[in-house]
Write an enzyme that holds these catalytic residues in place. Structure first.
Site, mmCIF file in Angstrom:
data_model
loop_
_atom_site.group_PDB
_atom_site.id
_atom_site.type_symbol
_atom_site.label_atom_id
_atom_site.label_comp_id
_atom_site.label_asym_id
_atom_site.label_seq_id
_atom_site.Cartn_x
_atom_site.Cartn_y
_atom_site.Cartn_z
ATOM 1 N N ASP A 1 57.788 14.729 59.661
ATOM 2 C CA ASP A 1 57.988 16.175 59.729
ATOM 3 C C ASP A 1 56.994 16.800 60.693
ATOM 4 O OD1 ASP A 1 59.987 16.218 57.911
ATOM 5 O OD2 ASP A 1 58.733 16.778 56.217
ATOM 6 N N MET B 1 55.323 28.502 51.551
ATOM 7 C CA MET B 1 56.306 29.148 52.436
ATOM 8 C C MET B 1 56.404 30.641 52.120
ATOM 9 S SD MET B 1 59.203 26.171 52.339
ATOM 10 C CE MET B 1 58.928 25.553 50.692
ATOM 11 N N LYS C 1 60.791 20.772 63.166
ATOM 12 C CA LYS C 1 60.723 21.694 64.298
ATOM 13 C C LYS C 1 59.442 21.471 65.067
ATOM 14 C CE LYS C 1 62.684 25.091 61.442
ATOM 15 N NZ LYS C 1 62.327 26.156 60.597
HETATM 16 N N1 SAH Z 1 55.414 18.994 50.640
HETATM 17 C C1 SAH Z 1 54.467 19.973 51.121
HETATM 18 C C2 SAH Z 1 55.056 21.356 51.172
HETATM 19 C C3 SAH Z 1 56.172 21.493 52.182
HETATM 20 S S1 SAH Z 1 56.813 23.104 52.240
HETATM 21 C C4 SAH Z 1 53.203 19.919 50.264
HETATM 22 O O1 SAH Z 1 53.202 19.283 49.201
HETATM 23 O O2 SAH Z 1 52.203 20.478 50.666
HETATM 24 C C5 SAH Z 1 55.971 23.761 53.649
HETATM 25 C C6 SAH Z 1 54.902 24.719 53.220
HETATM 26 O O3 SAH Z 1 53.767 24.008 52.755
HETATM 27 C C7 SAH Z 1 54.353 25.596 54.330
HETATM 28 O O4 SAH Z 1 55.198 26.685 54.603
HETATM 29 C C8 SAH Z 1 53.048 26.027 53.724
HETATM 30 O O5 SAH Z 1 53.256 27.015 52.737
HETATM 31 C C9 SAH Z 1 52.616 24.757 53.009
HETATM 32 N N2 SAH Z 1 51.687 23.937 53.813
HETATM 33 C C10 SAH Z 1 51.835 22.651 54.155
HETATM 34 N N3 SAH Z 1 50.758 22.201 54.837
HETATM 35 C C11 SAH Z 1 49.901 23.249 54.917
HETATM 36 C C12 SAH Z 1 48.608 23.436 55.478
HETATM 37 N N4 SAH Z 1 47.950 22.454 56.110
HETATM 38 N N5 SAH Z 1 48.032 24.660 55.357
HETATM 39 C C13 SAH Z 1 48.645 25.669 54.716
HETATM 40 N N6 SAH Z 1 49.878 25.538 54.176
HETATM 41 C C14 SAH Z 1 50.498 24.353 54.270
#
Ligand code: SAH
Length: 265
Positions: free
Chosen positions: A43, A180, A65
């Site tokens: 991703d 998100m 993306k």
């Molecule tokens: N599976 C991921 C979440 C995916 S959804 C997890 O467990 O973290 C995507 C969202 O994750 C983003 O829109 C944001 O809200 C969050 N996210 C993922 N990585 C991030 C990071 N390094 N810093 C802040 N938010 C993050």
């Protein structure tokens, strides 16, 4: 599993959580899977530092993306995983955070199960817990909250306002962690205030958590929307709402950038 069993065999898929960005937060399982992969389907949220740890010669397929290209559809991603596994490749599906926390890992695993493809799940540190930790915010704290809610602010504005019971959540849990969240933040802050959450309830917005680009905005329910616009906070960001945010004052340890328009205490 004993030491002689390979972590990933030909024709097998590992759904691997890459954590939120800092490669120090990879699990040993994630590293083992990456080292034995023939091909990695990743991703956009998987950090460059983590990608740099893939072995030389490992094929990389982007499913997210990047550079303005639209992301592949979920069906295309599942088809790709199935096809690569059927070709006898050792496949790693690398996802930001944890694959089963707002990562659609469940859908991918279900498809693999339907196709009879052997797979394993390697959980990762989720950004909604590790991100706040890097901002000096424990998501639970004995004296403050006995529960925490992880919730997505994504989906269409209609769904966010109609399907998610924000007011119920505001009453049910003293701490809410939003993934998100940026796009529909106005709905969340408004609904929580309608549920009786005070306007000055502390809010942290942590962008690019656990990376060298980490920024932490400290604001409150009333000002969050304006501050997010003012400081131009864009995804990816985690929003933490609740009294635990105040602990950052004592516990900030990571050299991130603090943003705030609140008067200093
Ligand atoms: N599976 C991921 C979440 C995916 S959804 C997890 O467990 O973290 C995507 C969202 O994750 C983003 O829109 C944001 O809200 C969050 N996210 C993922 N990585 C991030 C990071 N390094 N810093 C802040 N938010 C993050």
């Amino acid at each position: 599993m004993d030491d002689k069993t390979p972590y990933l065999t030909p024709g097998m898929v590992a759904l691997v959580g890459a954590g939120p960005g800092d490669p120090d937060l990879l699990t040993l399982g994630a590293v083992k899977a990456m080292q034995s992969a023939d091909v990695v389907v990743h991703d956009a949220l998987v950090s460059d530092e983590v990608m740099a740890m893939l072995p030389e010669g490992c094929q990389q397929i982007s499913a997210g993306k990047r550079g303005g290209h639209p992301s592949a559809s979920q069906k295309d991603i599942c088809d790709t995983l199935v096809q690569l596994a059927k070709e006898g490749k050792r496949v790693v599906r690398l996802k930001g955070g944890d694959p089963f926390v707002f990562g659609r890992g469940g859908e991918e695993a279900a498809r693999l199960a339907q196709e009879g493809i052997p797979f394993r799940i390697v959980p990762g540190l989720t950004s909604g817990i590790a991100g706040p930790a890097y901002a000096g915010i424990p998501v639970t704290h004995r004296a403050v909250n006995p529960s925490v809610i992880l919730v997505t602010g994504h989906e269409s504005a209609d769904l966010v306002s109609s399907r998610i019971d924000w007011q119920g959540m505001g009453r049910a849990s003293p701490v809410i962690v939003l993934y998100m969240a940026i796009k529909n933040l106005h709905i969340v802050t408004e609904q929580l205030q309608k549920a009786g959450c005070p306007a000055d309830m502390p809010v942290a917005v942590i962008r690019w958590a656990t990376t060298s680009k980490q920024q932490t905005l400290i604001t409150n329910l009333e000002r969050a929307l304006e501050d997010v616009a003012h400081f131009r906070i864009e995804p990816p960001a985690i929003v933490v709402i609740g009294e635990v945010v105040r602990m950052r004052q004592e516990l900030a340890w990571f050299p991130d950038e603090t943003l705030t328009s609140l008067p200093s205490p």
